[in-house]
Design a protein around this motif. Structure first.
Motif, mmCIF file in Angstrom:
data_model
loop_
_atom_site.group_PDB
_atom_site.id
_atom_site.type_symbol
_atom_site.label_atom_id
_atom_site.label_comp_id
_atom_site.label_asym_id
_atom_site.label_seq_id
_atom_site.Cartn_x
_atom_site.Cartn_y
_atom_site.Cartn_z
ATOM 1 N N MET A 1 0.844 -1.205 0.000
ATOM 2 C CA MET A 1 0.000 0.000 0.000
ATOM 3 C C MET A 1 0.879 1.254 0.000
ATOM 4 O O MET A 1 0.561 2.257 -0.642
ATOM 5 N N TYR A 2 2.000 1.170 0.707
ATOM 6 C CA TYR A 2 2.956 2.285 0.743
ATOM 7 C C TYR A 2 3.475 2.582 -0.667
ATOM 8 O O TYR A 2 3.538 3.736 -1.096
ATOM 9 N N ASP A 3 3.834 1.516 -1.400
ATOM 10 C CA ASP A 3 4.348 1.688 -2.768
ATOM 11 C C ASP A 3 3.312 2.355 -3.668
ATOM 12 O O ASP A 3 3.635 3.229 -4.469
ATOM 13 N N LEU A 4 2.067 1.922 -3.514
ATOM 14 C CA LEU A 4 1.001 2.495 -4.330
ATOM 15 C C LEU A 4 0.792 3.973 -3.965
ATOM 16 O O LEU A 4 0.676 4.831 -4.848
ATOM 17 N N CYS A 5 0.756 4.263 -2.667
ATOM 18 C CA CYS A 5 0.592 5.654 -2.209
ATOM 19 C C CYS A 5 1.725 6.513 -2.772
ATOM 20 O O CYS A 5 1.501 7.628 -3.266
ATOM 21 N N ASP A 6 2.930 5.966 -2.700
ATOM 22 C CA ASP A 6 4.117 6.684 -3.149
ATOM 23 C C ASP A 6 3.976 7.047 -4.637
ATOM 24 O O ASP A 6 4.230 8.173 -5.060
ATOM 25 N N GLY B 1 1.662 7.980 5.491
ATOM 26 C CA GLY B 1 1.524 8.181 6.944
ATOM 27 C C GLY B 1 0.097 8.565 7.315
ATOM 28 O O GLY B 1 -0.444 8.068 8.314
ATOM 29 N N ILE B 2 -0.503 9.442 6.498
ATOM 30 C CA ILE B 2 -1.881 9.870 6.774
ATOM 31 C C ILE B 2 -2.835 8.683 6.594
ATOM 32 O O ILE B 2 -3.700 8.415 7.425
ATOM 33 N N GLY C 1 -5.421 2.721 10.650
ATOM 34 C CA GLY C 1 -5.128 2.113 11.961
ATOM 35 C C GLY C 1 -6.165 2.452 13.015
ATOM 36 O O GLY C 1 -6.279 1.754 14.028
ATOM 37 N N ALA C 2 -6.925 3.530 12.784
ATOM 38 C CA ALA C 2 -7.956 3.916 13.760
ATOM 39 C C ALA C 2 -9.154 2.957 13.717
ATOM 40 O O ALA C 2 -9.988 2.959 14.617
ATOM 41 N N ASP C 3 -9.213 2.130 12.667
ATOM 42 C CA ASP C 3 -10.256 1.096 12.598
ATOM 43 C C ASP C 3 -9.823 -0.033 13.529
ATOM 44 O O ASP C 3 -8.785 -0.671 13.300
#
Ligand SMILES: NC(=O)c1ccc[n+]([C@@H]2O[C@H](COP(=O)([O-])OP(=O)(O)OC[C@H]3O[C@@H](n4cnc5c(N)ncnc54)[C@H](O)[C@@H]3O)[C@@H](O)[C@H]2O)c1
Length: 286
Positions: free
Chosen positions: A205-210, A217-218, A224-226
């Motif tokens: 997911m980080y790679d895709l966001c990048d 981070g956002i 993570g709040a789920d």
């Protein structure tokens, strides 16, 4: 005026808050393997006033004979991956030593694949062998051991009658379960390998966001709040490197893949996680 004013009604239940340490009766505790897990077990019982002896094959501690005289023997030796499968040589040695005692309760803390506790029980019928998975993290070991989320006691056909006593011996948790040893062994691997998958998924997911110019981070904070997902294992630069590492996740993931294969089950998701992790870490175990 009524007598006993202020005393709880006769049938009221005492609720024990989880954050208050419960005093344990003083016991004679032995530990084989005085590393992270064994050392934490020893400290917990020593702090509670118990008589604790620790034998470690490679560190000067107490004598094995002293450990064998104790009433309960915890086993916390390494169970590494030897390149092919789980390496049970330290366990075999530790159990052979524990078996030199008379009929004792032996509590396996080391992470072992399903069926291991039953097979030691068969080999050493004079012992009462329990598997009690440890879920501590090294950086917060003592706190984690003292205040576990759950306490799982795995019994064999010979140790069912002591499972309740062992549960009482252990730190109190909000969730306590006495289950067959195989289920307890599997619970430990399910957890650790789930974390491996979660880390590799987060990295993808980080790679895709990048790629999309999105601040991972956002996203991780919001995801993570789920409570169903949780914050743990979403950090992709954990410890300054990408991918999962540490002493347990890589070895336990590989051991479970091989163990499942030996039992005719192809754990494709775990194999893919391993493959992705290899790319992320450059094949170096951290
Ligand atoms: N470290 C963790 O965060 C953690 C958490 C949960 C479970 N575990 C599991 O607990 C087990 C122990 O892990 P650890 O982190 O305490 O390992 P560790 O390496 O810190 O300690 C193991 C100790 O056992 C000793 N030892 C090795 N062979 C021995 C033998 N044959 N007889 C007696 N002593 C022997 C070593 O000298 C060492 O001091 C492993 O199975 C591990 O997977 C570890």
């Amino acid at each position: 005026m009524e007598k006993n004013q202020g005393a709880p009604p006769p049938n009221s239940q005492q609720v024990i808050p989880h954050d208050i340490p419960q005093p344990k009766p003083q016991k004679k505790i032995g530990v084989i393997g005085g590393g992270y897990v064994g050392g934490t077990v020893a400290k917990f019982y020593r702090d509670g006033g118990s008589d604790v002896k620790v034998y470690d094959k490679f560190r000067p501690m107490d004598e094995l004979e002293e450990v064998l005289r104790q009433d309960y023997i915890f086993v916390a030796v390494p169970t590494n991956f030897n390149g092919i499968s789980i390496d049970l040589s330290a366990m075999d040695d530790a159990m052979a030593n524990a078996a030199k005692s008379k009929s004792k309760a032996v509590i396996i803390k080391s992470t072992v694949v399903a069926g291991t506790t039953d097979s030691y029980q068969k080999q050493y019928p004079h012992l009462k062998i329990i598997f009690n998975p440890e879920f501590l993290t090294e950086s917060t070991a003592y706190q984690d051991f003292n205040y576990p989320d759950r306490q799982i006691v795995g019994y064999t056909d010979k140790s069912f009658d002591v499972a309740g006593d062992i549960m009482e011996l252990l730190p109190l948790a909000p969730f306590n379960r006495i289950v067959p040893a195989k289920a307890a062994e599997m619970t430990k691997y399910f957890g650790n390998t789930w974390f491996s998958v979660k880390v590799t998924f987060a990295n993808q997911m980080y790679d895709l966001c990048d790629k999309l110019g999105i601040d991972y981070g956002i996203v991780a904070d919001c995801v993570g709040a789920d409570r169903r997902i949780g914050r743990s294992h979403l950090e992709v630069w954990h410890g300054g490197y990408r991918g999962y590492g540490g002493k347990c996740l890589p070895k336990d993931t590989r051991a479970l893949i091989k163990f499942a294969e030996d039992n005719g089950v192809d754990l494709k998701i775990l194999k893919t996680a391993e493959e992705i992790n290899k790319q992320l870490t450059g094949g170096v175990d951290r």
